[in-house]
Design a protein around this motif. Structure first.
Motif, PDB file in Angstrom:
ATOM      1  N   ASP A 143      46.627  10.531  39.072  1.00  0.00           N
ATOM      2  CA  ASP A 143      47.976  10.163  39.593  1.00  0.00           C
ATOM      3  C   ASP A 143      47.911   8.935  40.174  1.00  0.00           C
ATOM      4  N   PRO A 144      49.370   7.938  40.408  1.00  0.00           N
ATOM      5  CA  PRO A 144      49.573   7.190  41.222  1.00  0.00           C
ATOM      6  C   PRO A 144      49.741   7.734  42.737  1.00  0.00           C
ATOM      7  N   HIS A 145      49.848   9.499  42.580  1.00  0.00           N
ATOM      8  CA  HIS A 145      49.636  10.044  44.149  1.00  0.00           C
ATOM      9  C   HIS A 145      48.272   9.561  45.163  1.00  0.00           C
ATOM     10  N   LEU A 149      46.524   6.920  45.602  1.00  0.00           N
ATOM     11  CA  LEU A 149      46.790   5.496  46.945  1.00  0.00           C
ATOM     12  C   LEU A 149      46.324   6.857  47.824  1.00  0.00           C
ATOM     13  N   LEU A 150      45.873   7.793  47.996  1.00  0.00           N
ATOM     14  CA  LEU A 150      45.336   8.588  49.262  1.00  0.00           C
ATOM     15  C   LEU A 150      44.170   8.605  49.393  1.00  0.00           C
ATOM     16  N   LEU A 151      42.941   8.530  48.290  1.00  0.00           N
ATOM     17  CA  LEU A 151      41.980   8.120  47.444  1.00  0.00           C
ATOM     18  C   LEU A 151      41.435   6.850  47.841  1.00  0.00           C
ATOM     19  N   ASP A 152      42.760   5.571  48.050  1.00  0.00           N
ATOM     20  CA  ASP A 152      41.889   4.257  47.726  1.00  0.00           C
ATOM     21  C   ASP A 152      41.065   4.267  46.492  1.00  0.00           C
ATOM     22  N   GLN A 153      41.998   4.395  45.609  1.00  0.00           N
ATOM     23  CA  GLN A 153      41.104   4.099  44.184  1.00  0.00           C
ATOM     24  C   GLN A 153      42.356   3.301  43.462  1.00  0.00           C
ATOM     25  N   PRO A 154      41.796   2.598  42.698  1.00  0.00           N
ATOM     26  CA  PRO A 154      42.664   1.373  41.213  1.00  0.00           C
ATOM     27  C   PRO A 154      43.375   3.174  40.689  1.00  0.00           C
ATOM     28  N   ASP A 155      44.362   2.499  39.882  1.00  0.00           N
ATOM     29  CA  ASP A 155      45.461   3.434  39.476  1.00  0.00           C
ATOM     30  C   ASP A 155      44.079   4.338  37.885  1.00  0.00           C
ATOM     31  N   ASP A 156      43.538   3.592  37.676  1.00  0.00           N
ATOM     32  CA  ASP A 156      42.568   3.684  36.579  1.00  0.00           C
ATOM     33  C   ASP A 156      41.630   5.216  36.643  1.00  0.00           C
ATOM     34  N   ALA A 157      41.261   5.033  38.242  1.00  0.00           N
ATOM     35  CA  ALA A 157      39.951   5.770  38.578  1.00  0.00           C
ATOM     36  C   ALA A 157      39.492   6.848  38.093  1.00  0.00           C
ATOM     37  N   LEU A 158      38.779   7.582  37.566  1.00  0.00           N
ATOM     38  CA  LEU A 158      38.573   9.076  36.963  1.00  0.00           C
ATOM     39  C   LEU A 158      37.567   9.420  38.030  1.00  0.00           C
ATOM     40  N   ILE A 159      38.752  10.779  38.979  1.00  0.00           N
ATOM     41  CA  ILE A 159      38.480  11.724  39.941  1.00  0.00           C
ATOM     42  C   ILE A 159      37.910  13.183  39.706  1.00  0.00           C
ATOM     43  N   VAL A 160      37.653  13.470  40.520  1.00  0.00           N
ATOM     44  CA  VAL A 160      36.785  14.260  40.536  1.00  0.00           C
ATOM     45  C   VAL A 160      37.602  15.618  41.106  1.00  0.00           C
ATOM     46  N   SER A 161      38.589  17.002  40.413  1.00  0.00           N
ATOM     47  CA  SER A 161      39.143  17.993  40.956  1.00  0.00           C
ATOM     48  C   SER A 161      39.251  19.115  40.529  1.00  0.00           C
ATOM     49  N   PRO A 202      32.492   8.061  58.347  1.00  0.00           N
ATOM     50  CA  PRO A 202      32.565   7.172  59.703  1.00  0.00           C
ATOM     51  C   PRO A 202      33.045   5.587  59.463  1.00  0.00           C
ATOM     52  N   ASP A 203      33.252   4.737  58.371  1.00  0.00           N
ATOM     53  CA  ASP A 203      33.765   3.925  58.313  1.00  0.00           C
ATOM     54  C   ASP A 203      34.940   4.073  58.044  1.00  0.00           C
ATOM     55  N   GLY A 204      36.207   5.033  57.549  1.00  0.00           N
ATOM     56  CA  GLY A 204      36.877   5.460  57.236  1.00  0.00           C
ATOM     57  C   GLY A 204      37.731   5.196  55.476  1.00  0.00           C
ATOM     58  N   THR A 205      36.437   5.159  54.686  1.00  0.00           N
ATOM     59  CA  THR A 205      36.102   5.409  53.378  1.00  0.00           C
ATOM     60  C   THR A 205      37.201   6.941  53.106  1.00  0.00           C
ATOM     61  N   PRO A 206      37.799   7.053  52.684  1.00  0.00           N
ATOM     62  CA  PRO A 206      38.730   8.581  52.095  1.00  0.00           C
ATOM     63  C   PRO A 206      37.780   9.098  50.987  1.00  0.00           C
ATOM     64  N   ILE A 207      36.790   9.964  51.125  1.00  0.00           N
ATOM     65  CA  ILE A 207      36.566  11.310  50.751  1.00  0.00           C
ATOM     66  C   ILE A 207      37.865  12.292  49.703  1.00  0.00           C
ATOM     67  N   GLU A 208      38.258  12.744  50.383  1.00  0.00           N
ATOM     68  CA  GLU A 208      38.839  13.993  49.672  1.00  0.00           C
ATOM     69  C   GLU A 208      40.222  14.235  50.165  1.00  0.00           C
ATOM     70  N   ALA A 209      41.017  14.351  49.031  1.00  0.00           N
ATOM     71  CA  ALA A 209      42.003  14.343  48.958  1.00  0.00           C
ATOM     72  C   ALA A 209      42.516  16.484  48.976  1.00  0.00           C
ATOM     73  N   SER A 210      43.368  17.102  49.909  1.00  0.00           N
ATOM     74  CA  SER A 210      43.256  18.044  49.441  1.00  0.00           C
ATOM     75  C   SER A 210      44.557  19.030  49.828  1.00  0.00           C
ATOM     76  N   ASP A 211      44.963  20.747  48.745  1.00  0.00           N
ATOM     77  CA  ASP A 211      46.368  20.960  49.082  1.00  0.00           C
ATOM     78  C   ASP A 211      46.103  22.167  48.769  1.00  0.00           C
ATOM     79  N   ASP A 212      45.758  23.028  50.141  1.00  0.00           N
ATOM     80  CA  ASP A 212      45.803  24.683  50.000  1.00  0.00           C
ATOM     81  C   ASP A 212      46.490  25.283  50.446  1.00  0.00           C
ATOM     82  N   ARG A 213      46.234  26.719  49.833  1.00  0.00           N
ATOM     83  CA  ARG A 213      47.876  27.170  49.959  1.00  0.00           C
ATOM     84  C   ARG A 213      47.485  28.617  50.444  1.00  0.00           C
ATOM     85  N   TYR A 214      47.670  28.717  51.334  1.00  0.00           N
ATOM     86  CA  TYR A 214      47.560  30.195  52.339  1.00  0.00           C
ATOM     87  C   TYR A 214      49.151  31.231  51.992  1.00  0.00           C
ATOM     88  N   LEU A 215      48.491  32.199  51.650  1.00  0.00           N
ATOM     89  CA  LEU A 215      49.035  33.089  51.993  1.00  0.00           C
ATOM     90  C   LEU A 215      49.645  33.699  53.637  1.00  0.00           C
TER      91      LEU A 215
END
Length: 252
Positions: free
Chosen positions: A108-110, A113-125, A211-224
């Motif tokens: 999705d667009p958000h 943006l977080l992963l510095d990818q084009p809007d049509d990129a296929l990411i792994v979730s 190390p060169d600033g390329t985004p690897i991951e964008a996560s959302d962890d929800r703890y009790l």
């Protein structure tokens, strides 16, 4: 899961004594000779265990005198900061995971943006329930840029740490940012964690970078809310060292 080295077992035992209050700030650690006898370990192994605690900032250097307890909450190494598995093991807790799904999908667009990818990129979730000592603890939503997600697709996500798998495949995770807030459990969270919809959860949103600033991951962890807490250590040389710690590690 690989067996612990002997010195890490000794360090974990002493760390737990400090957290439980058996060794309070100001108390002396047992002498090297006492620890050698207690654990049937070589002096070098005992010294290595104490060095781990010293590096965490919970015992003194002991230069010229007996090592003393300084604090009950260790600073958090970078690897533990990123990896739930390593964080649990360092806390004396058995980690676990139950994968709900792994998929390749259009970002999705958000997320793009977080992963510095084009809007049509296929990411792994990935969606996983994480457990602590077999009890539900956290719902994990992980999203990876395509080149890094390819490694995740080849991994059995029920077998352990994705972070370690990435490292084993040569991915260098050099830095991370975290945003910490609270939110009510939605239906998915509630079903997985065994709580009512609307139950307060501690959310940690993380981005990890090469190390060169390329985004690897964008996560959302929800703890009790009763499974984790946040501690912050500030010094002149390190203005903000924030650690995620198990609730049992802190006193209120």
């Amino acid at each position: 899961m690989p067996p612990r080295q002997r010195y890490t077992e000794i360090a974990a035992h002493l760390r737990q004594q400090i957290r439980d209050g058996a060794l309070a700030p100001g108390d002396e650690l047992p002498s090297e000779a006492e620890l050698c006898r207690q654990f049937d370990a070589a002096r070098g192994t005992v010294r290595q265990a104490v060095a781990v605690l010293r590096q965490e900032g919970i015992v003194s250097s002991g230069q010229g005198r007996r090592t003393r307890v300084l604090d009950t909450v260790p600073t958090q190494p970078f690897d533990d900061n990123i990896s739930f598995t390593q964080w649990c093991l360092a806390s004396g807790v058995e980690p676990g995971q139950v994968t709900q799904w792994v998929t390749k999908r259009k970002a999705d667009p958000h997320l793009a943006l977080l992963l510095d990818q084009p809007d049509d990129a296929l990411i792994v979730s990935v969606l996983r329930l994480r457990t602590m000592n077999s009890e539900p603890a956290m719902v994990e939503r992980l999203n990876y840029a395509p080149e890094f997600g390819a490694h995740v697709l080849t991994f059995d996500t029920d077998s352990g740490s994705i972070y370690q798998h990435l490292r084993d495949n040569g991915v260098q995770i050099d830095s991370a940012t975290r945003i910490i807030d609270a939110l009510p459990a939605n239906q998915t969270d509630a079903d997985l964690l065994g709580v009512e919809v609307g139950t307060p959860l501690l959310r940690v949103r993380r981005r990890a970078f090469t190390p060169d600033g390329t985004p690897i991951e964008a996560s959302d962890d929800r703890y009790l809310y009763d499974k984790a807490s946040i501690t912050t250590t500030s010094t002149r040389t390190s203005p903000s060292n924030t650690s995620l710690v198990t609730v049992d590690s802190v006193s209120f």
